[in-house]
Design an enzyme around this catalytic site. Structure first.
Site, short mmCIF file in Angstrom:
data_model
loop_
_atom_site.label_atom_id
_atom_site.label_comp_id
_atom_site.label_asym_id
_atom_site.label_seq_id
_atom_site.Cartn_x
_atom_site.Cartn_y
_atom_site.Cartn_z
N ARG A 42 -3.82 -14.90 4.75
CA ARG A 42 -2.90 -13.88 5.28
C ARG A 42 -3.05 -13.82 6.81
O ARG A 42 -2.06 -13.73 7.54
CB ARG A 42 -3.23 -12.53 4.64
CG ARG A 42 -2.48 -11.31 5.21
CD ARG A 42 -2.84 -10.10 4.35
NE ARG A 42 -2.57 -8.82 4.99
CZ ARG A 42 -1.41 -8.18 4.93
NH1 ARG A 42 -0.38 -8.71 4.32
NH2 ARG A 42 -1.26 -7.00 5.51
N LYS A 81 0.83 -1.19 0.00
CA LYS A 81 0.00 0.00 0.00
C LYS A 81 0.87 1.25 0.00
O LYS A 81 1.95 1.27 0.58
CB LYS A 81 -0.91 0.00 1.23
CG LYS A 81 -2.04 -1.03 1.16
CD LYS A 81 -2.97 -0.91 2.34
CE LYS A 81 -4.16 -1.85 2.20
NZ LYS A 81 -5.08 -1.74 3.35
#
Length: 296
Positions: free
Chosen positions: A243, A170
């Protein structure tokens, strides 16, 4: 159009990913269409809170979740903060807005047994797709990368000499993640199978479809859901849960929270701490079983 200056600001100054910027643009377009339709306003720059509130109510009435609505309003709020910064407006109409209440989602990770069952070699069909799918699952579980990060991996993302993977996260933040020997082994097998594809269009990207084009989000989700449906009865079976499993299993084995934060690419420790509730449960179990006074 002023939206263009805003998207440039998000990309260049805020370092947001192209995917996030696209989502912001879509939210502004939807709100703009609503304002034109309901109020015949040609611009959203001078709207008042009452008009925004009407839009929010319409989203609630449409059945959209509070979480999704909050995300859209957050995008709008970021836009008005940008207008304030550029002195285009004098006050932010959302300055006193309070986010809608949302229920806290508890993410239940896969167990270590479930992951081991899925990664059994007998689960993967022979040929390119079976090899590719195995590598995708191994990478998710051994590195904790996000779905979009996996999709965007390039052939040059791997350093096989150093046994590391470079990930663009990100806000275009790069991080280096170490690779397990088992993953490197599967990667070599995959690369040989990839070379045999008849037509490769997106040659820069690591993960391709059988047709030689870059894999896409729904395909990655389907791969995880299909394989884990064979081993798990959990309702949600997605890349994000894998994840989550990566982080939880590391913490259960005593990994340092800051180290897990760096591996996940979180900007703050608070974001990583959401994964600790399962490890705390595991610690309690260990404590009860191991402490000399627990049997008294």
């Amino acid at each position: 159009m002023f939206f263009k200056s805003f998207t440039d600001y998000l990309l260049l100054e805020k370092n947001y990913s192209a995917l996030t910027v696209k989502a912001y643009q879509n939210d502004l377009d939807v709100f703009s269409a609503f304002i034109i339709s309901e109020y015949q306003e040609s611009s959203i720059n001078q709207v008042n809170y009452a008009q925004i509130r009407t839009w929010i109510v319409s989203l609630v009435d449409s059945g959209m979740s509070n979480r999704s609505i909050n995300r859209k309003v957050s995008a709008l709020n970021t836009y008005y903060k940008f207008l304030l910064k550029t002195e285009t407006i004098e006050t932010n109409p959302l300055i006193k807005h309070k986010a809608l209440k949302t229920s806290k989602k508890i993410q239940i990770p896969f167990s270590e047994t479930e992951v081991a069952l899925v990664l059994d070699p007998s689960n993967f069909e022979d040929g390119f797709e079976g090899i590719r799918n195995k590598l995708i699952i191994e990478l998710f579980y051994s590195t904790g990368i996000r779905r979009i990060e996996l999709i965007e991996l390039k052939m040059v993302s791997f350093n096989l000499h150093n046994k590391t993977l470079k990930v663009l996260g990100k806000r275009n933040k790069e991080r280096i993640i170490p690779l397990l020997e088992s993953v490197i082994s599967t990667l070599h097998v995959y690369l040989k199978a990839r070379e045999k594809l008849e037509h490769i269009t997106d040659s820069d990207y690591l993960f391709l479809t059988q047709k030689g084009v870059k894999i896409y989000e729904t395909l990655v989700y389907r791969i995880i859901n299909d394989y884990f449906s064979k081993a798990s009865t959990k309702v949600k079976k997605s890349p994000h849960i894998l994840r989550h499993s990566f982080a939880t299993h590391l913490l259960n084995q005593g990994a340092d929270l800051n180290a897990v934060k760096e591996l996940l690419g979180h900007s703050s420790l608070a974001a990583t701490q959401v994964y600790t509730h399962n490890s705390i449960a595991e610690l309690k179990k260990v404590h009860v079983n191991a402490h000399p006074r627990s049997k008294k």
